[in-house]
Design an enzyme around this catalytic site. Sequence first.
Site, PDB file in Angstrom:
ATOM      1  N   ALA A   1       0.768  -1.246   0.000  1.00 24.89           N
ATOM      2  CA  ALA A   1       0.000   0.000   0.000  1.00 24.89           C
ATOM      3  C   ALA A   1       0.799   1.296   0.000  1.00 24.89           C
ATOM      4  O   ALA A   1       0.264   2.332  -0.398  1.00 24.89           O
ATOM      5  CB  ALA A   1      -0.963   0.005   1.184  1.00 24.89           C
ATOM      6  N   ALA A   2       2.044   1.287   0.474  1.00 21.37           N
ATOM      7  CA  ALA A   2       2.765   2.568   0.590  1.00 21.37           C
ATOM      8  C   ALA A   2       3.222   3.064  -0.786  1.00 21.37           C
ATOM      9  O   ALA A   2       3.555   2.244  -1.642  1.00 21.37           O
ATOM     10  CB  ALA A   2       3.989   2.386   1.486  1.00 21.37           C
TER      11      ALA A   2
ATOM     12  N   GLY B   1       0.540   5.104  -0.642  1.00 19.56           N
ATOM     13  CA  GLY B   1      -0.873   5.243  -0.282  1.00 19.56           C
ATOM     14  C   GLY B   1      -1.799   5.693  -1.403  1.00 19.56           C
ATOM     15  O   GLY B   1      -2.963   5.996  -1.133  1.00 19.56           O
TER      16      GLY B   1
ATOM     17  N   LYS C   1      -3.250   4.031  -3.948  1.00 20.58           N
ATOM     18  CA  LYS C   1      -4.432   3.166  -4.153  1.00 20.58           C
ATOM     19  C   LYS C   1      -5.282   3.131  -2.882  1.00 20.58           C
ATOM     20  O   LYS C   1      -6.501   3.086  -2.953  1.00 20.58           O
ATOM     21  CB  LYS C   1      -4.027   1.729  -4.513  1.00 20.58           C
ATOM     22  CG  LYS C   1      -2.922   1.576  -5.538  1.00 20.58           C
ATOM     23  CD  LYS C   1      -3.366   1.838  -6.938  1.00 20.58           C
ATOM     24  CE  LYS C   1      -2.202   1.740  -7.916  1.00 20.58           C
ATOM     25  NZ  LYS C   1      -0.993   2.507  -7.615  1.00 20.58           N
TER      26      LYS C   1
ATOM     27  N   GLU D   1       1.528  -2.456   4.494  1.00 21.93           N
ATOM     28  CA  GLU D   1       2.831  -2.216   3.862  1.00 21.93           C
ATOM     29  C   GLU D   1       3.879  -2.952   4.676  1.00 21.93           C
ATOM     30  O   GLU D   1       3.982  -2.766   5.891  1.00 21.93           O
ATOM     31  CB  GLU D   1       3.130  -0.714   3.803  1.00 21.93           C
ATOM     32  CG  GLU D   1       4.557  -0.361   3.423  1.00 21.93           C
ATOM     33  CD  GLU D   1       5.028  -0.948   2.089  1.00 21.93           C
ATOM     34  OE1 GLU D   1       4.286  -0.894   1.100  1.00 21.93           O
ATOM     35  OE2 GLU D   1       6.157  -1.475   2.050  1.00 21.93           O
TER      36      GLU D   1
ATOM     37  N   ASP E   1      -0.807  -4.148  -5.759  1.00 21.78           N
ATOM     38  CA  ASP E   1      -0.060  -3.253  -6.639  1.00 21.78           C
ATOM     39  C   ASP E   1       1.404  -3.649  -6.416  1.00 21.78           C
ATOM     40  O   ASP E   1       2.086  -3.093  -5.565  1.00 21.78           O
ATOM     41  CB  ASP E   1      -0.342  -1.805  -6.219  1.00 21.78           C
ATOM     42  CG  ASP E   1       0.235  -0.790  -7.179  1.00 21.78           C
ATOM     43  OD1 ASP E   1       0.328  -1.089  -8.377  1.00 21.78           O
ATOM     44  OD2 ASP E   1       0.591   0.315  -6.722  1.00 21.78           O
TER      45      ASP E   1
ATOM     46  N   CYS F   1       3.593  -1.303 -12.413  1.00 18.42           N
ATOM     47  CA  CYS F   1       3.881  -0.130 -13.249  1.00 18.42           C
ATOM     48  C   CYS F   1       4.984  -0.525 -14.225  1.00 18.42           C
ATOM     49  O   CYS F   1       6.001   0.131 -14.329  1.00 18.42           O
ATOM     50  CB  CYS F   1       4.255   1.073 -12.391  1.00 18.42           C
ATOM     51  SG  CYS F   1       5.561   0.767 -11.229  1.00 18.42           S
TER      52      CYS F   1
END
Length: 459
Positions: free
Chosen positions: A107-108, A110, A112, A130, A174, A227
């Site tokens: 998550a970091a 943050g 999303k 995270e 992610d 990404c």
Amino acid sequence: MKLPDLFFDRIAAQIGTDEARLLLKAIERPSPVSVRINPVKNNCISGNFQVPWCKYGYYLDERPVFTLDPDFHAGAYYVQEASSMVLWHILETIAPGGNISVLDLCAAPGGKSTLAAAWLSGKGMLVANEVVKTRANVLKYNILKEGHANVIITCVQPSELGRSGPTFDIVIVDAPCSGEGMFRKDPEAVSHWSVQNVETCAVRQKSIIADILPALKEGGFLIYSTCTYNHEENINNADYFASEFGMEGRHIPLDESWGISVIEGKKTTGYQFFPHRVRGEGFFVSVLQKTEVNGTKGFGSKPKTSGISTLPPKSMECLKPWLKNEGMVVFEGSDGLIHVIPEAMLTQVDSMFKAKVYMLSAGITAGKLTKDVFIPDHSLALSHSMSTLLPRVELDKTEALLYLKKQLNTIRSGTKGWTVASYNGNALGFLKNLGDRINNYLPNEYRILMDLPTDITAL
Ligand code: SAM
């Protein structure tokens, strides 16, 4: 920017030489600047163009110094790369209504998580995890600024969350990746790129998904994103998850004019953002639905008794002036701090306590109560759980920046005692007005570090 020849050869083999040349040209151009506004706070920031796949996303004409905008510190908007805002469209498509549980595993800092929290708009629950402690602290700051009480922040390995019992309707992964899509924004990503690193990342991503899937409910959705551009980390991995873990690929309807490329795998569909086709960075996302159970049970099957002890009436009396607590549970955590969570989340939070999942925060940290004296926490000021009846002082921009730099000495207010410092109607933090001076309760780690311009009135 010099990109590795091998990267060009591989991307040309994937999308064709002409397309690859267009991609390279786009990487030479400056990155677009975009923000996602927080619909529950006041906003001065404005952009002329909306990000097509996210109703709160806007492109800015240029990059302002965000640090010098008090609204940025108040959580009125989040600076987020535009392509990744497609998560909004995906959530709207797969879970309209949104009263669900969501886990954002990686998550970091943050992006999303704050998007998912805004999309949930106080309903359901978000667990933002995270694994890297220093990054988890940044995540905590970015989430507390947004002010939602239905968010838990954890800092554990995917395998621990997968084993610990809680299950979710949606799991967002992610994943850490080779970062080809970030070459423009983060030139350092170029120096870390190698075919070997692509392979290492693809293997790590498989292992992360294997570890976390027990935490996804049957019928729940995995939103897998990276990404990067290469098939190994993207569509090949999505196909692997489908065939190895009892998942089915799901199609997300997109507007053709958005320019997002659709990649059909053997079992799944991927959506690729190329900077020469969209106004955003390189990004890949695929949505899979879990069709097979793998032995875990949902929150609903947890014991009904709570290990969380709510506060005695006398303590609740002390907190009354501070909290809007309809529909909320107030409890003291093992950290000695008072936390506020929506009643609907009680069983879930309780089950995470019992499973001893390391939490950085659960809901809103309201403050500390010692011998009937309450010291409020910064999180409370920025949250939607704070009472609207507390004394408040509206600062002008100069005063707000001085407050955020911890250099404001006095305020223009006759009310002594605890006061909410506010700018543009958004709370910035607490202060205590002593009349001839103030005590500033903004945590040191959140203060502005850069020098303020000599003429801040001109900002
Ligand atoms: N979702 C974030 C956002 O939108 O702001 C960006 C996440 S970043 C692409 C990937 C994250 O995964 C990093 O914060 C990294 O620390 C974390 N990570 C690295 N290795 C991991 C692992 N083995 N398991 C889980 N997370 C990992």
